[in-house]
Write a protein that holds these residues in place. Structure first.
Motif, PDB file in Angstrom:
ATOM      1  N   SER A 179     -64.187 -59.283 -44.337  1.00  0.00           N
ATOM      2  CA  SER A 179     -64.477 -58.060 -44.788  1.00  0.00           C
ATOM      3  C   SER A 179     -65.432 -57.943 -45.851  1.00  0.00           C
ATOM      4  CB  SER A 179     -63.194 -57.091 -45.006  1.00  0.00           C
ATOM      5  OG  SER A 179     -62.503 -57.750 -46.250  1.00  0.00           O
ATOM      6  N   GLY A 180     -65.319 -58.745 -46.829  1.00  0.00           N
ATOM      7  CA  GLY A 180     -66.220 -58.820 -48.123  1.00  0.00           C
ATOM      8  C   GLY A 180     -67.616 -58.852 -47.577  1.00  0.00           C
ATOM      9  N   ARG A 207     -70.915 -56.676 -48.623  1.00  0.00           N
ATOM     10  CA  ARG A 207     -72.155 -57.375 -49.075  1.00  0.00           C
ATOM     11  C   ARG A 207     -73.549 -56.980 -48.313  1.00  0.00           C
ATOM     12  NH1 ARG A 207     -71.475 -62.551 -51.818  1.00  0.00           N
ATOM     13  NH2 ARG A 207     -69.658 -62.948 -52.530  1.00  0.00           N
ATOM     14  N   SER A 240     -69.960 -56.088 -55.402  1.00  0.00           N
ATOM     15  CA  SER A 240     -68.824 -55.759 -56.386  1.00  0.00           C
ATOM     16  C   SER A 240     -68.834 -54.224 -56.747  1.00  0.00           C
ATOM     17  CB  SER A 240     -68.732 -56.539 -57.512  1.00  0.00           C
ATOM     18  OG  SER A 240     -67.792 -56.298 -58.440  1.00  0.00           O
ATOM     19  N   ARG A 251     -65.298 -47.032 -49.548  1.00  0.00           N
ATOM     20  CA  ARG A 251     -64.342 -47.914 -49.185  1.00  0.00           C
ATOM     21  C   ARG A 251     -63.555 -47.237 -47.749  1.00  0.00           C
ATOM     22  NH1 ARG A 251     -63.214 -51.952 -52.114  1.00  0.00           N
ATOM     23  NH2 ARG A 251     -61.486 -52.444 -50.951  1.00  0.00           N
ATOM     24  N   ARG A 261     -59.743 -57.962 -50.022  1.00  0.00           N
ATOM     25  CA  ARG A 261     -59.023 -57.674 -51.156  1.00  0.00           C
ATOM     26  C   ARG A 261     -57.878 -56.541 -50.880  1.00  0.00           C
ATOM     27  NH1 ARG A 261     -62.564 -60.507 -52.065  1.00  0.00           N
ATOM     28  NH2 ARG A 261     -63.857 -61.003 -53.852  1.00  0.00           N
ATOM     29  N   ASP A 262     -58.014 -55.823 -50.044  1.00  0.00           N
ATOM     30  CA  ASP A 262     -56.966 -54.597 -49.703  1.00  0.00           C
ATOM     31  C   ASP A 262     -56.468 -54.616 -48.168  1.00  0.00           C
ATOM     32  OD1 ASP A 262     -59.636 -54.194 -48.309  1.00  0.00           O
ATOM     33  OD2 ASP A 262     -59.678 -51.879 -48.781  1.00  0.00           O
ATOM     34  N   ARG A 293     -60.283 -51.305 -60.584  1.00  0.00           N
ATOM     35  CA  ARG A 293     -61.026 -49.926 -59.753  1.00  0.00           C
ATOM     36  C   ARG A 293     -59.867 -49.125 -59.358  1.00  0.00           C
ATOM     37  NH1 ARG A 293     -62.917 -53.575 -55.024  1.00  0.00           N
ATOM     38  NH2 ARG A 293     -60.883 -53.576 -53.949  1.00  0.00           N
TER      39      ARG A 293
HETATM   40  O1   DC Z   1     -64.870 -61.595 -50.731  1.00  0.00           O
HETATM   41  P1   DC Z   1     -66.451 -61.366 -51.101  1.00  0.00           P
HETATM   42  O2   DC Z   1     -66.525 -61.955 -52.416  1.00  0.00           O
HETATM   43  O3   DC Z   1     -67.326 -61.700 -50.345  1.00  0.00           O
HETATM   44  O4   DC Z   1     -66.514 -59.736 -51.329  1.00  0.00           O
HETATM   45  C1   DC Z   1     -67.726 -59.245 -51.825  1.00  0.00           C
HETATM   46  C2   DC Z   1     -67.236 -58.088 -52.710  1.00  0.00           C
HETATM   47  O5   DC Z   1     -66.613 -57.058 -51.934  1.00  0.00           O
HETATM   48  C3   DC Z   1     -66.503 -58.309 -53.771  1.00  0.00           C
HETATM   49  O6   DC Z   1     -66.824 -58.077 -55.110  1.00  0.00           O
HETATM   50  C4   DC Z   1     -65.134 -57.374 -53.655  1.00  0.00           C
HETATM   51  C5   DC Z   1     -65.419 -56.398 -52.296  1.00  0.00           C
HETATM   52  N1   DC Z   1     -64.492 -56.308 -51.477  1.00  0.00           N
HETATM   53  C6   DC Z   1     -63.736 -55.416 -51.358  1.00  0.00           C
HETATM   54  O7   DC Z   1     -63.631 -54.461 -52.202  1.00  0.00           O
HETATM   55  N2   DC Z   1     -62.624 -55.295 -50.488  1.00  0.00           N
HETATM   56  C7   DC Z   1     -62.481 -56.002 -49.634  1.00  0.00           C
HETATM   57  N3   DC Z   1     -61.571 -55.846 -48.669  1.00  0.00           N
HETATM   58  C8   DC Z   1     -63.314 -57.126 -49.489  1.00  0.00           C
HETATM   59  C9   DC Z   1     -64.391 -57.346 -50.377  1.00  0.00           C
END
Ligand code: DC
Length: 302
Positions: free
Chosen positions: A39-40, A44, A104, A113, A134-135, A189
């Motif tokens: 998902s990140g 990006r 980020s 989101r 992350r979520d 956040r």
């Molecule tokens: O996992 P990553 O480092 O590729 O994620 C990039 C950015 O996206 C990271 O700063 C946090 C955000 N992110 C998020 O807020 N929620 C997610 N489910 C995945 C990533």
């Protein structure tokens, strides 16, 4: 693992950068024949578009609009997700430092989101996915069959990142500082901060090898397979929680009872006002539901 492949699960892997999520998620997905969705990479890709179109990372509305206009695609491959942005392969470009920083910042906005979460839910709704982020366990799939929160000591995470990206010398210090700042932003956040779901199993990978983490994840999965119930309903041996989060500090706690874990699960559901997981599970899998299955299993054993 045979029983697992018979039923398409949703596996959520969350945690901070450098904890080893991507490696474990992709190895697990490959073993199961599941799709690994990163998902990140979607945040990006949006961040890259914002850079290209000169949209401020702090302006929520224009960023949401941008998200609605762009086409972001994740194409799982053996070596990870190929990331497509408006038909262009941006898999390498989105790993650059400027995009990492921008991702980020764009990901703090609730409207961004909301859009991302809806796409991710759609991508994983049929199961058979290992989704990392992350979520995922808290927001995208709060009823995931298995939730793993993968963490590691911050210094170890920084070192892993440096080794991965072959960064040395003076640059290393500033890259490490950036990682710490992104961590702080993710955890503090207002919208969906990085936190372990109440019913996630925390694996602290500080002193574990990739193989050891994978083995633990597989162990958890085989419980799902054995019972063919969501992991937390397993009638098998009492569950063992490998760690628990207090604020941003991981601490190890062992051998929670099944009742304790159930209580936590119920609290976590009540806190988000969700429908009972058993009903959601039954609806998603055409399954008679965990209660009925437990009863049937008990009857069969009697
Ligand atoms: O996992 P990553 O480092 O590729 O994620 C990039 C950015 O996206 C990271 O700063 C946090 C955000 N992110 C998020 O807020 N929620 C997610 N489910 C995945 C990533």
């Amino acid at each position: 693992m045979d029983a697992i492949s018979a039923r398409k699960l949703i596996i959520a892997i969350d945690g901070p950068a450098g904890a080893g999520k991507s490696t474990i998620a992709s190895r697990l997905a490959r073993k199961l024949g599941y799709t690994n969705l990163e998902s990140g990479a979607m945040y990006r890709a949006l961040a890259l578009k914002a850079i290209e179109w000169d949209v401020s990372f702090d302006d929520e509305k224009p960023l949401r609009k941008l998200a609605e206009q762009v086409r972001i695609g994740l194409e799982p491959t053996i070596g990870g997700n190929r990331v497509m942005l408006d038909g262009k392969d941006v898999s390498t470009r989105i790993r650059d430092r400027d995009v990492t920083e921008a991702a980020s910042r764009v990901s703090v906005h609730p409207a961004v989101r909301e859009w991302m979460v809806a796409r991710q839910q759609d991508m994983g709704k049929d199961g058979g996915v290992v989704m990392e982020g992350r979520d995922i366990g808290t927001r995208v799939f709060p009823d995931a069959d298995l939730k793993i929160f993968l963490d590691a000591d911050p210094v170890v995470r920084e070192q892993r990142r440096m080794a991965q990206q072959k960064i040395q010398g003076e640059v290393a210090a500033s890259v490490a500082a950036e990682l710490r700042e992104r961590d702080r932003r993710d955890r503090t956040r207002a919208a969906s901060p990085l936190v372990a779901a109440g019913d996630a199993v925390i694996i602290n990978s500080t002193s574990l090898s990739e193989d050891e983490v994978l083995a633990r994840a597989e162990q958890l999965l085989s419980r799902v397979a054995r019972s063919r119930l969501p992991f937390w309903r397993s009638p098998a041996t009492p569950l063992r929680i490998l760690g628990e989060f207090k604020g941003s500090q991981a601490r190890e706690v062992n051998c929670a009872t099944l009742e304790e874990l159930e209580k936590r699960r119920a609290e976590s559901r009540a806190a988000r006002g969700a429908a009972p997981a058993a009903a959601a599970e039954a609806a998603r899998t055409d399954d008679p539901g965990p209660e009925a299955k437990l009863d049937a299993e008990r009857e069969a054993e009697a």
